[in-house]
Write an enzyme that holds these catalytic residues in place. Structure first.
Site, PDB file in Angstrom:
ATOM      1  N   HIS A  80       2.144  49.374  13.931  1.00  0.00           N
ATOM      2  CA  HIS A  80       2.948  49.614  15.129  1.00  0.00           C
ATOM      3  C   HIS A  80       2.165  49.329  16.412  1.00  0.00           C
ATOM      4  CE1 HIS A  80       6.816  51.147  13.661  1.00  0.00           C
ATOM      5  NE2 HIS A  80       6.121  51.505  12.578  1.00  0.00           N
ATOM      6  N   HIS A  97       4.986  40.316  -1.580  1.00  0.00           N
ATOM      7  CA  HIS A  97       4.954  41.417  -2.544  1.00  0.00           C
ATOM      8  C   HIS A  97       3.588  41.427  -3.237  1.00  0.00           C
ATOM      9  CE1 HIS A  97       9.225  42.421  -2.318  1.00  0.00           C
ATOM     10  NE2 HIS A  97       9.527  41.142  -2.435  1.00  0.00           N
ATOM     11  N   ARG A 140      20.283  27.099   0.758  1.00  0.00           N
ATOM     12  CA  ARG A 140      19.703  26.907  -0.568  1.00  0.00           C
ATOM     13  C   ARG A 140      19.444  28.273  -1.206  1.00  0.00           C
ATOM     14  NH1 ARG A 140      14.208  25.957  -2.528  1.00  0.00           N
ATOM     15  NH2 ARG A 140      14.236  24.520  -4.301  1.00  0.00           N
ATOM     16  N   SER A 172      11.052  32.660   7.709  1.00  0.00           N
ATOM     17  CA  SER A 172      11.309  33.964   7.098  1.00  0.00           C
ATOM     18  C   SER A 172      10.353  34.138   5.931  1.00  0.00           C
ATOM     19  CB  SER A 172      12.755  34.051   6.612  1.00  0.00           C
ATOM     20  OG  SER A 172      13.016  35.308   6.020  1.00  0.00           O
ATOM     21  N   HIS A 176       7.625  42.073   5.423  1.00  0.00           N
ATOM     22  CA  HIS A 176       8.661  41.084   5.703  1.00  0.00           C
ATOM     23  C   HIS A 176       8.582  40.708   7.167  1.00  0.00           C
ATOM     24  CE1 HIS A 176      12.692  40.678   7.683  1.00  0.00           C
ATOM     25  NE2 HIS A 176      12.738  39.645   6.862  1.00  0.00           N
ATOM     26  N   ASN A 214      10.427  37.672  10.129  1.00  0.00           N
ATOM     27  CA  ASN A 214      11.125  36.420  10.425  1.00  0.00           C
ATOM     28  C   ASN A 214      11.288  36.256  11.923  1.00  0.00           C
ATOM     29  OD1 ASN A 214      14.148  36.813  11.319  1.00  0.00           O
ATOM     30  ND2 ASN A 214      13.784  38.351   9.744  1.00  0.00           N
ATOM     31  N   VAL A 215      11.322  35.012  12.337  1.00  0.00           N
ATOM     32  CA  VAL A 215      11.684  34.653  13.703  1.00  0.00           C
ATOM     33  C   VAL A 215      12.670  33.494  13.597  1.00  0.00           C
ATOM     34  CG1 VAL A 215       9.685  35.510  14.980  1.00  0.00           C
ATOM     35  CG2 VAL A 215       9.543  33.301  13.843  1.00  0.00           C
ATOM     36  N   ARG A 216      13.691  33.501  14.447  1.00  0.00           N
ATOM     37  CA  ARG A 216      14.759  32.531  14.291  1.00  0.00           C
ATOM     38  C   ARG A 216      15.386  32.179  15.642  1.00  0.00           C
ATOM     39  NH1 ARG A 216      15.924  37.513  12.407  1.00  0.00           N
ATOM     40  NH2 ARG A 216      17.662  38.616  13.386  1.00  0.00           N
ATOM     41  N   GLY A 252      26.083  28.022   3.282  1.00  0.00           N
ATOM     42  CA  GLY A 252      25.793  27.044   2.249  1.00  0.00           C
ATOM     43  C   GLY A 252      24.320  26.725   2.132  1.00  0.00           C
TER      44      GLY A 252
END
Length: 308
Positions: free
Chosen positions: A148, A99, A263, A95, A109, A111-113, A261
């Site tokens: 795009h 700025h 960080r 992620s 921004h 992210n890949v998850r 939980g």
């Protein structure tokens, strides 16, 4: 590829993606470097945060990798899958938020998850998610079209319907309901992605992850030397407030990280270093500041508009 989820292959890819993005951004910045901060999670797992502050171009940026696990799925991950409540799980991803200091260079921004849960006496359940979006303060049509177009090209090998579907999802997701305005000019957003073909699903996540820097780097290079002054900086800091509001009120990743939980420093690294809120601030009609919300932040189809 095997239809069985290959967790280690996903992890290796994500660590490689983090490194490649950091190298490309450092090359553009020219002065700053991403410091490496490894951390461990007491409940299981950990990660590597890569953070740059006060670079030549990037005022603050973070590119985080995390791989966390536990015995019981967090509420944010089981809201649509109550049958997985209580199942052991793993989650991993990259992620990032960048700025730039120059108000003419947009925040980005991505992210890949990957999530996988193993219910008792059942096959593992996995899904992929991710995407990227662009948040300009002073917009440029060519930047929006390039962003795009790159997103559509990444999606195209997986079906012509993928880009329109995930572009629309991005517009819906990155929307501040209390402000009744989009956070930016959109991009891609997908979640809970599982077609039953792990190899194909993993390849799609990689296509999205790999295309982010190709989408963002040319925009950053075009804008990094654009002249700016106190007026533009003031407006940038004001508009950054919208970014903070979205991340703290709506963002799924923030909620998941805090509920599981994670960080705190890594979860909140997405927040800009400087920001301001002004009471009922209204841009001057017809100004470039007004054009941001009147023209750019409208959920428009940038590729269709480019062909008009």
């Amino acid at each position: 590829m095997s239809q069985q989820p290959e967790t280690e292959a996903v992890k290796e890819y994500l660590l490689s993606l983090q490194e490649r993005i950091c190298q490309r951004l450092e090359a553009v910045d020219g002065r700053g470097t991403f410091i490496r901060d490894s951390w461990q999670r007491p409940e299981g797992g950990g990660g590597v945060s890569r953070v740059m502050a006060e670079g030549g171009v990037i005022e603050k940026g973070g590119v985080n990798f995390s791989h966390v696990m536990g015995d019981t799925m967090p509420a944010s991950a089981t809201a649509h899958r109550p049958q997985l409540a209580g199942a052991p799980w793993q989650a991993m991803g990259v992620s990032l938020v960048i700025h730039p200091e120059n108000p003419y260079a947009p925040t980005s921004h991505a992210n890949v998850r990957f999530f996988i849960a193993t219910p008792k006496d059942a096959e593992p359940v996995y899904w992929f998610g991710g995407g990227y979006d662009l948040t300009p303060y002073y917009g440029f049509d060519e930047d929006c079209v390039h962003w795009h177009q790159t997103a559509r090209n990444a999606c195209r090998p997986f079906g012509e319907d993928m880009y329109p579907k995930f572009k629309h999802w991005c517009d819906d997701y990155f929307y501040l309901k209390h402000r009744q305005e989009p956070r930016g000019v959109g991009g891609l957003f997908f979640d809970d992605h599982n077609t039953g073909d792990f190899g194909q699903d993993f390849a799609f996540m990689q296509a999205v992850g790999d295309s982010y820097i190709d989408a963002y780097e040319p925009i950053l290079k075009r804008r990094l030397d654009h002249p700016w002054g106190e007026r533009e900086r003031d407006f940038q800091l004001y508009r950054r407030g919208r970014y903070v509001e979205f991340n703290l009120v709506y963002d799924r990743g923030t909620l998941f990280g805090l509920q599981s939980g994670g960080r705190t420093e890594s979860i909140l690294m997405s927040l800009p270093p400087l920001v301001r809120w002004d009471y009922d601030r209204q841009p001057e009609p017809g100004s470039e500041e007004a054009r941001l919300t009147d023209y750019f932040l409208t959920g428009r189809n940038w590729l269709e508009a480019a062909n008009d």
